[in-house]
Motif scaffolding. Structure first.
Motif, short mmCIF file in Angstrom:
data_model
loop_
_atom_site.label_atom_id
_atom_site.label_comp_id
_atom_site.label_asym_id
_atom_site.label_seq_id
_atom_site.Cartn_x
_atom_site.Cartn_y
_atom_site.Cartn_z
N THR A 103 0.86 -1.18 0.00
CA THR A 103 0.00 0.00 0.00
C THR A 103 0.89 1.23 0.00
OG1 THR A 103 -1.63 -1.24 1.27
CG2 THR A 103 -1.86 1.17 1.24
N ALA A 116 -1.63 5.02 -9.79
CA ALA A 116 -2.59 4.34 -10.66
C ALA A 116 -1.92 3.90 -11.96
CB ALA A 116 -3.77 5.28 -10.96
N ARG A 121 -2.43 -1.27 -6.54
CA ARG A 121 -3.83 -1.54 -6.22
C ARG A 121 -4.32 -0.79 -4.98
NH1 ARG A 121 -2.79 -7.04 -8.24
NH2 ARG A 121 -1.92 -7.68 -6.24
N ASP A 122 -3.40 -0.65 -3.97
CA ASP A 122 -3.84 -0.15 -2.67
C ASP A 122 -3.14 1.16 -2.31
OD1 ASP A 122 -5.63 -2.26 -1.78
OD2 ASP A 122 -3.84 -3.54 -1.70
N ALA A 148 -8.64 8.48 -6.49
CA ALA A 148 -7.99 7.17 -6.50
C ALA A 148 -9.00 6.08 -6.88
CB ALA A 148 -7.37 6.88 -5.13
N MET A 153 -8.45 2.16 -7.96
CA MET A 153 -7.64 1.72 -6.82
C MET A 153 -8.49 1.58 -5.56
SD MET A 153 -3.92 3.59 -7.30
CE MET A 153 -4.54 5.26 -7.33
#
Lengths: 333, 333
Positions: A103, A116, A121-122, A148, A153
């Motif tokens: 993350t 992005a 993903r996080d 986001a 995301m």
């Protein structure tokens, strides 16, 4: 090997002391309540001790720290609590998220878009809670989260580092200021959504009881330094830089530990029973101990994080015996 | 590659500027009159530039710097201007003297005996000339030389570092104090014998005309820093740490260069047209430029030596183009 046989300068970590620190922190913040910050030690072997104490999620300050933790297979959930714009590094992180959850903190349109674009993903929204450094304005957090999510995301929540409050010495005043900062963070969390509200450090680790913070990013507690020793914390010094006295006379002694082996931003290091006069590149001039040429002396750094970053290995000791060597393998960017 | 494509933080060295500095110094101290100190840059590629400018002898601060210079085959005459007691390292140095002349500083019975025991052939007597650090009492220099000769070692002369005078700003007063310190050193040299009288640094490089000093150990002049820029020296800044602005708002900006990539013992670094507020592990918070998120900014370190020691490579630039990469290959001890 005895500690006196180590080539100097040498980082030594007392295994029992570091374990006592890890245990003391885990008692207050068990499991996922603590997200240990590896920037303080840059050492996956030490992170593994924290993992074995129940912490599965970690905080990192650089892409290289994240990638090193992935390589060492320590941690199930790694937070890069810092903004990154470098497309190559972001792509490498995106590749690494196939094996470990990663993350990344974002605090602007540009950092959201870069994450992005790389395929991350996080994210968490990094919110400014008073320290003039990274973090968006609290009022902008919800908008960034929307941006986001519009990129597809997953927004896991917020982080906000109250670094400006770490060294407030009046505990009542500190508690009040931490509470105010975390009220700001909680309001941003409400706008953002997700389930992470991440904050804190060693200097504020026990000040979140009346807040919505659900994970604490402390790191220095494991090894400690003279700066944090100024506060009344339940952690003990567990790391030193050992030197050899290479020159001495009636007035002063010279140790082969200098400012290239010590983080100096918090000032001079300390020597038990000794008075440090000054540090040069490869020397500390000090007075006041009975130590003689050839003797070993332990130096306590003023700031643990940059000190660890200057060394390639840490020697693990029990009493005065070297029982292991841990690579400081998370250096660099 | 353009400088803006470098991953940050990145050390950059301006090739033309470093060559101008090397040329300016070589004009004052040609050939063996300068024994460039590699501790300031820890980079054999840069030392090779100094070699090509006519300097065949070098000064080192650690055994690893000596061994790295031997491996890179730069320098015909290497002086370890520091005391070493570690028997393993002294043996390694003794082995390396088969390919390159290596001379080690000694300042006590213990260091003389350790050098002799390891099989080192050449020593200089390190004499205290006022800086409270290594170096024997001037009156003891002759006796130590006798002791070294009794061991069968060759005593090449003396060294004495007047580090306490580097930052004296009044040139007349500085000249007077340097002269006094070098009178002390010359008297010790008379007791010791040999032909080397080695001293000096970038801050005193042009103050030896009326002394018996015959080689100057300057190092920082090649790259410079904001500390030495306070003096009126004919050397220009040739090295910076380049960062990327990763966060910004109306009041401040945040660069991804922090105290883990900058020597901090001389205080904060500088940013042209910017006002540095403070440094964190991985950040500088500053204000006052028009730079925006994603822009690159050059940071000038306050102290060059420890800054170089924190990085593994330096990128050589000409204008804004990266033309070479030099490993910083003399790190560690």
């Amino acid at each position: 090997m005895h500690i006196s046989e180590l080539p100097t300068p040498a980082v030594v970590i007392d295994r029992d002391a570091v374990r006592r620190n890890i245990t003391a922190m885990a008692a207050v913040h068990p499991g996922a309540r603590l997200r240990p910050h590896v920037k303080a030690h840059k050492c996956t072997s030490l992170a593994r001790e924290q993992y074995l104490a129940g912490h599965r999620s970690f905080t990192c300050a650089t892409p290289n720290e994240v990638l090193g933790m992935v390589r060492a297979n320590v941690g199930d959930d790694l937070l890069l609590a810092n903004e990154v714009l470098d497309a190559d590094r972001l792509h490498t992180l995106a590749h690494a998220q196939e094996s470990t959850r990663i993350t990344v903190a974002v605090d602007s349109d540009v950092t959201v878009d870069a994450a992005a674009m790389a395929g991350l993903r996080d994210v968490v929204i990094d919110v400014n809670v008073g320290l003039p450094r990274c973090g968006c304005a609290p009022s902008d957090a919800g908008r960034l989260a929307e941006r986001a999510r519009a990129h597809g995301m997953n927004v896991r929540g917020v982080m906000g580092y109250e670094g400006h409050l770490m060294m407030v010495t009046d505990r009542v005043e500190k508690q009040r200021q931490v509470h105010d900062a975390m009220t700001t963070l909680a309001a941003a969390a409400n706008d953002v959504g997700g389930d992470i509200i991440s904050a804190g450090g060693t200097g504020t680790f026990d000040m979140f009881a009346d807040t919505e913070v659900n994970e604490v990013q402390a790191g220095s507690y494991a090894l400690m330094d003279t700066q944090y020793a100024l506060l009344e914390l339940p952690f003990e010094q567990a790391m030193w830089v050992v030197g050899t006295i290479i020159s001495a006379n009636d007035q002063w002694k010279v140790l082969d530990v200098g400012l290239k082996s010590l983080g100096m931003d918090h000032g001079n290091p300390s020597i038990t029973d000794g008075s440090v006069w000054f540090c040069s590149d490869e020397h500390i001039t000090f007075a006041g101990t009975t130590a003689r040429v050839g003797d070993r002396v332990r130096v306590t750094p003023a700031h643990i994080d940059p000190t660890m970053a200057m060394h390639s290995v840490a020697h693990v000791i029990q009493d005065d015996t070297v029982i292991d060597t841990w690579p400081i393998d998370l250096r660099g960017w």
